[in-house]
Write a protein that holds these residues in place. Structure first.
Motif, PDB file in Angstrom:
ATOM      1  N   PRO A  19     -44.720  36.923  59.441  1.00 48.00           N
ATOM      2  CA  PRO A  19     -45.522  37.497  58.363  1.00 48.00           C
ATOM      3  C   PRO A  19     -47.005  37.487  58.707  1.00 48.00           C
ATOM      4  CG  PRO A  19     -44.657  35.337  57.729  1.00 48.00           C
ATOM      5  CD  PRO A  19     -44.106  35.655  59.080  1.00 48.00           C
ATOM      6  N   GLY A  20     -47.680  38.486  58.177  1.00 46.01           N
ATOM      7  CA  GLY A  20     -49.124  38.600  58.374  1.00 46.01           C
ATOM      8  C   GLY A  20     -49.724  39.366  57.215  1.00 46.01           C
ATOM      9  N   GLN A  21     -50.859  39.991  57.453  1.00 45.08           N
ATOM     10  CA  GLN A  21     -51.532  40.777  56.431  1.00 45.08           C
ATOM     11  C   GLN A  21     -50.628  41.945  56.005  1.00 45.08           C
ATOM     12  OE1 GLN A  21     -54.698  43.133  57.912  1.00 45.08           O
ATOM     13  NE2 GLN A  21     -55.527  43.606  55.902  1.00 45.08           N
ATOM     14  N   PRO A  22     -50.467  42.181  54.703  1.00 48.61           N
ATOM     15  CA  PRO A  22     -49.637  43.305  54.267  1.00 48.61           C
ATOM     16  C   PRO A  22     -50.233  44.655  54.695  1.00 48.61           C
ATOM     17  CG  PRO A  22     -50.198  41.874  52.404  1.00 48.61           C
ATOM     18  CD  PRO A  22     -50.997  41.417  53.565  1.00 48.61           C
ATOM     19  N   VAL A  23     -49.355  45.540  55.169  1.00 46.55           N
ATOM     20  CA  VAL A  23     -49.742  46.903  55.536  1.00 46.55           C
ATOM     21  C   VAL A  23     -48.775  47.827  54.811  1.00 46.55           C
ATOM     22  CG1 VAL A  23     -49.979  48.578  57.407  1.00 46.55           C
ATOM     23  CG2 VAL A  23     -50.612  46.190  57.801  1.00 46.55           C
ATOM     24  N   GLY A  24     -49.292  48.603  53.876  1.00 45.83           N
ATOM     25  CA  GLY A  24     -48.434  49.482  53.086  1.00 45.83           C
ATOM     26  C   GLY A  24     -47.354  48.725  52.342  1.00 45.83           C
ATOM     27  N   GLY A  25     -47.667  47.497  51.898  1.00 45.25           N
ATOM     28  CA  GLY A  25     -46.712  46.672  51.168  1.00 45.25           C
ATOM     29  C   GLY A  25     -45.763  45.875  52.049  1.00 45.25           C
ATOM     30  N   ASN A  26     -45.868  46.012  53.358  1.00 48.30           N
ATOM     31  CA  ASN A  26     -44.986  45.306  54.298  1.00 48.30           C
ATOM     32  C   ASN A  26     -45.792  44.218  55.011  1.00 48.30           C
ATOM     33  OD1 ASN A  26     -43.300  44.514  56.413  1.00 48.30           O
ATOM     34  ND2 ASN A  26     -42.506  46.573  56.741  1.00 48.30           N
ATOM     35  N   ARG A  27     -45.381  42.949  54.879  1.00 47.96           N
ATOM     36  CA  ARG A  27     -46.092  41.809  55.485  1.00 47.96           C
ATOM     37  C   ARG A  27     -45.623  41.491  56.905  1.00 47.96           C
ATOM     38  NH1 ARG A  27     -49.142  38.598  52.321  1.00 47.96           N
ATOM     39  NH2 ARG A  27     -48.889  36.929  53.842  1.00 47.96           N
TER      40      ARG A  27
END
Length: 139
Positions: free
Chosen positions: A104-112
């Motif tokens: 997991p990391g920073q969310p991109v388009g709602g996907n972490r």
């Protein structure tokens, strides 16, 4: 001499074991090398010849999961799993990538989820990758 390499990189650093003052340079595996021992060439000032008796062991690549970049404009490879991190490379739209693991990391388009890639080394946002199967979690 001892040569070390990560499984995705053909360039290596050569250093003479136990001698800090020894030559250090770059070596390239000739062609598409299969796992095993290979002779290497050292490049640099005064070099460029075969180094007799010196070999490089290419390790079998780690098991990866293939993915395809689905971002229309391509996908940046980041140093860390966040879009604020430095860019270490780029994949074009439609390009096949080899995914090592996910975390997991920073969310991109709602996907972490972010995937670790080996070449160029770094992380890509899962939001823009279609995988061929499940990607294991990073350890």
């Amino acid at each position: 001499m001892q040569a070390t390499s990560d499984a995705f990189v053909r360039a290596v650093t050569l250093t003479k074991r136990g001698n800090a003052a020894a030559y250090s340079g770059r070596a390239l595996v000739k062609g598409a090398a299969a796992p095993g021992r290979h002779q290497v060439t050292v490049s640099g000032t005064g070099c460029g010849k075969w180094v007799s008796g010196t070999t490089l062991t290419v390790l079998a690549p780690a098991k990866t999961v293939k993915g395809k970049v689905i971002a229309k404009t391509g996908l940046k490879v980041r140093q860390q799993p966040t879009s604020n991190s430095a860019v270490t490379g780029f994949y074009s739209s439609g390009e096949t990538v080899h995914l090592m693991c996910r975390k997991p990391g920073q969310p991109v388009g709602g996907n972490r989820t972010w995937y670790q890639v080996g070449m160029p080394k770094g992380w890509i946002a899962a939001r823009y990758v279609k995988t061929a199967g499940p990607v294991p979690a990073c350890r």
